[in-house]
Design an enzyme around this catalytic site. Structure first.
Site, PDB file in Angstrom:
ATOM      1  N   SER A 705      21.905  43.352  18.480  1.00 20.36           N
ATOM      2  CA  SER A 705      21.319  43.582  19.805  1.00 20.36           C
ATOM      3  C   SER A 705      22.321  43.479  20.939  1.00 20.36           C
ATOM      4  O   SER A 705      21.942  43.432  22.104  1.00 20.36           O
ATOM      5  CB  SER A 705      20.185  42.572  20.044  1.00 20.36           C
ATOM      6  OG  SER A 705      20.697  41.262  20.059  1.00 20.36           O
ATOM      7  N   LYS A 747      13.535  36.652  24.668  1.00 18.01           N
ATOM      8  CA  LYS A 747      14.672  37.039  25.512  1.00 18.01           C
ATOM      9  C   LYS A 747      14.284  37.079  26.991  1.00 18.01           C
ATOM     10  O   LYS A 747      15.078  36.713  27.856  1.00 18.01           O
ATOM     11  CB  LYS A 747      15.199  38.394  25.053  1.00 18.01           C
ATOM     12  CG  LYS A 747      15.858  38.323  23.672  1.00 18.01           C
ATOM     13  CD  LYS A 747      16.328  39.671  23.171  1.00 18.01           C
ATOM     14  CE  LYS A 747      17.018  39.529  21.813  1.00 18.01           C
ATOM     15  NZ  LYS A 747      17.469  40.814  21.267  1.00 18.01           N
TER      16      LYS A 747
END
Length: 801
Positions: A705, A747
């Protein structure tokens, strides 16, 4: 020397002495030079007839030498050495006893000698210092009895003490009879020696008596030894009597109990152990609904139990097996409370927030209500530590009104823990699931399997594979435990599993579960949880009144931000517990309540903050990324720097995993190949050595990511422009496509915690973003990107807020 040495006739001296006209006595003719025999056990006293057993190898020469003399006199002397064979002249005591040898018999290397002890002597000089020992001696005649009242008193005291000893030890009776055959009780000298020989005193104490020739001194010593012997004999008698009484009592109780059992059995009011056990099993079976297979097995085992001896091992194995079968809740089910409103109240009572999780659980319950039963599903709660996975499982059980049983499978390496041991093994027992069902008492409890992602495997088997049968709704209707060896229906059990992450759970096992994600809490949620649940609970555990501690809201915010910034609330509860404990100490020291705590006082209670504000790294080549970890979300700063122009190259540091290294290589290749499109000087990379670093090098980092974050750092470095305060996450391909990532909610929470308001997410994650609760998205500006060109367009443009 022959085996039998005849005793020579001792001169009786019956004739009259010409001058005095008195009879000559035996002691007048005892020789002054005699052979010595050392003894190591105890000394002998005059007036005794003593049998001796000695080693022929050592003492045959001595006995031969004595046999060759006319008088047959042998001196027996105590030695200080451990054995007579080791004795040297230095070990000999100064006083011994002259004895006449009456009989010597040799057999199998041993000498059997009978000696008559005559008189004390003192060694004056050794004639031979080696075996056979001999010495010149001076005799110590017995003192003539004097009609003194004190000596008579001592003699009477000795006789009375001996009388007290007689009932305590029958051996003393025989010894006394032999003494009275030879001497009278009016012979105090021989009486004292006889009394000393009766005792079990040490050889040193007896030697002192032997050396004490004066009668008063000797009798004083003897009386002390006799009294000690009397006390010892009384103690031994008391102990023996106590033991005998205890044994008699136990024997009496045993016979009475056996008679009682026999009488009760005849009257039909009691049963033997076997009958009692079988009746107990039958009573249990009346309350159960066994399957045909189980009923048949029970009948067979009951027949076997009736035939076996109660003391045999097989009887114990069969009894334990029947005990387990009859304790399992065959056909016993608790009634579910299928009330959605009640379930919602229970979940809200026990947990704050987690609305998406609660909705999933209520949906699950609603389906069960429509089916009129809740079965056939396995819930897997996945989330970081401390977010309440275990307590949610307990709340589900409360909402349904079912029994709850929890056990941790973390670290289990033996599949027998899941499916049981076979009955052939010593100490065999069923697996954890049948134990859980037995303890719950119903066939449809809520069973929680904690830490299922940490289950192990070893040479004992693979427990994760053994769980497949248990957790498969199509198979567990006929679950087969190795110990029970019968099919038991686990299909009505509601299984709730917990895990920190799903990566380590085997695919086939994960496929059988209904996964519910629990993300971390944001600061506002933690604040509400601390006020509503954690602080009151810690005050209650400390036994303090509810109004004792007052934590201001600002202090709680500071506490959460500086001391408990992790995803869960476990650390927060520990810190609150520490505060409450310190308050309890202050109360005992006289502080007035309630005690108010503001943010400035936290350092006094908790020390320096554990978490500090993340450094806002700025400048060309510095970009903030977002990452997911098992502990929740985290921000990840990435730095890029051109270190020199001596050679072209690309270096990575920061303990990056293989996936992140591949992402870095892809980002470097993409930026290098599209430099002109992004306004980069074509000559920048020709000789540039680029160093890419992710701070906190002690922490391993990996995951797909960080592609667009690394590419943005390289672009910022190449254009020498700092990036705006923005965070991003997304995977990059060589063609510039931005691929989706996982852990969106975690996140976003990490970005809020770090104070970042603007975020870049892949376009393909828009659906997951829409499912994130509004209170998490509130105040965040999110841009969705599908290609890196979209990312580049947002990096340097200053937008109006």
């Amino acid at each position: 020397m022959s085996d039998e040495v005849s005793d020579t006739e001792h001169q009786d001296h019956e004739g009259m002495d010409q001058e005095g006209g008195e009879l000559a006595r035996a002691r007048d003719v005892l020789p002054s030079l005699i052979h010595l025999l050392p003894v190591a056990s105890r000394p002998f006293f005059p007036g005794q007839a003593v049998p001796l057993l000695m080693d022929a190898e050592y003492w045959l020469p001595t006995m031969k030498a004595v046999g060759e003399t006319e008088h047959k006199i042998l001196g027996v002397v105590l030695v200080g050495s451990d054995t007579s064979e080791e004795a040297r002249t230095a070990d000999f005591k100064p006083v011994g006893t002259a004895c006449r040898v009456h009989r010597v018999h040799s057999e199998e290397g041993k000498l059997q000698v009978l000696v008559e002890c005559l008189q004390r002597f003192r060694i004056e000089d050794f004639a031979s210092r080696k075996r056979p020992f001999s010495a010149r001696v001076g005799y110590m005649p017995e003192p003539s009895p004097e009609p003194e009242d004190q000596i008579k008193a001592y003699a009477m005291a000795v006789i009375n003490t001996i009388k007290e000893l007689l009932p305590l030890n029958p051996l003393y009776v025989e010894e006394l009879r032999m003494f009275l055959d030879r001497f009278g009780p009016d012979d105090p000298s021989h009486l004292a020696d006889f009394a000393a020989s009766l005792t079990t005193s040490t050889k040193e104490q007896l030697q002192e008596v032997l050396e004490a020739v004066p009668l008063m001194k000797r009798m004083e010593k003897v009386l002390v030894l006799l009294n000690n012997e009397l006390e010892l004999a009384k103690a031994q008698h008391s102990i023996r009597q106590s033991v005998e009484e205890r044994m008699q009592k136990q024997q009496r109780e045993f016979f009475l109990k056996e008679q009682l059992k026999a009488i009760q059995k005849e009257l039909g009011i009691a049963k033997d152990d076997r009958t009692a056990e079988m009746d107990k099993f039958k009573d249990r079976l009346k309350k159960l609904t066994l399957t045909g297979e189980a009923q048949k097995r029970v009948d067979e085992e009951m027949d076997k139990l009736a035939m076996l001896e109660t003391g045999s091992p097989e009887y114990s194995v069969t009894r334990n097996y029947l005990d387990w079968i009859t304790l399992l809740p065959w056909g016993v089910h608790s009634k579910d409370k299928l009330d959605l409103k009640r379930a919602r109240r229970v979940l809200d009572r026990d947990h704050y927030g987690l609305e998406d999780v609660k909705h999933r659980i209520l949906e699950f319950l609603a389906v069960g209500i429509h089916k009129s039963e809740i079965a056939g599903s396995i819930i897997l709660l996945v989330g970081p530590p401390g977010v309440g996975k275990t307590s949610i499982g307990r709340s589900i059980a409360d909402a349904l009104g079912r029994r709850f049983y929890r056990f941790s499978v973390g670290g289990i390496r033996d599949e027998a823990e899941i499916k049981g041991h076979r009955r052939t093994y010593i100490g065999a027992m069923p697996g954890k699931f049948l134990q859980a069902v037995k303890d719950a008492g119903t066939a449809n409890p809520v069973i929680m399997l904690d830490e299922i992602d940490k289950i192990g495997a070893s040479y004992h088997g693979d427990p994760a594979s053994a769980l497949l049968e248990v957790l498969d709704p199509e198979q567990n209707v006929d679950f087969l435990d190795h110990y029970l060896d019968l099919r038991f229906d686990l299909s009505k059990v509601l299984f709730v599993c917990t895990a920190n992450q799903t990566d380590s759970i085997p695919g086939p096992l994960l496929d059988r579960m209904e996964v519910i994600q629990l993300s971390g809490y944001i600061a506002e949620e933690k604040l509400a949880i601390a006020k509503k649940y954690l602080l009151p609970r810690q005050i209650d555990r400390a036994g303090l009144p509810k109004t004792t501690v007052r934590l201001k809201t600002k202090a709680l915010r500071t506490l959460i931000d500086g001391y408990a910034r992790d995803a869960g609330v476990r650390r927060l509860e520990k810190q609150l517990g520490k505060i409450v404990r310190k308050v309890a100490v202050k109360m005992l020291e006289g502080a007035e309540t309630p005690i108010e705590i503001d943010s400035t006082m936290l350092k006094d209670y908790l020390g320096s903050p554990v978490f500090r504000d993340e450094r806002k790294l700025t400048g060309p080549g510095v970009v903030t990324g977002l990452a997911w970890t098992a502990m929740g979300g985290a921000t990840l700063s990435i730095e890029a720097l051109r270190t020199h122009e001596f050679a072209r190259g690309f270096k990575l540091t920061g303990q990056l995993g293989d996936v992140m290294k591949e992402s870095a290589d892809i980002a470097y290749g993409f930026i290098l190949s599209h430099a002109a499109e992004f306004g980069i000087d074509p000559g920048f990379f020709e000789k540039a050595f680029i160093h890419l670093h992710v701070p906190a090098g002690a922490t391993p980092k990996d995951g797909p990511s960080a592609g667009i974050t690394i590419a943005s750092a390289l672009l910022s470095l190449a254009r020498n422009k700092p990036v705006r305060r923005i965070a991003m996450t997304g995977e990059l391909t060589l063609t510039g496509e931005v691929f989706p990532i996982g852990g969106v909610r975690e996140k976003l929470i990490a970005a809020r915690r770090a104070g970042i308001k603007e975020i870049l997410l892949p376009e393909d994650n828009r659906g997951e973003f829409d499912e994130v609760p509004e209170h998490v998205k509130k105040g965040l500006k999110v841009h969705f990107v599908s290609r890196f060109e979209d990312v580049a367009a947002l990096l340097f443009v200053v937008r109006a807020e």
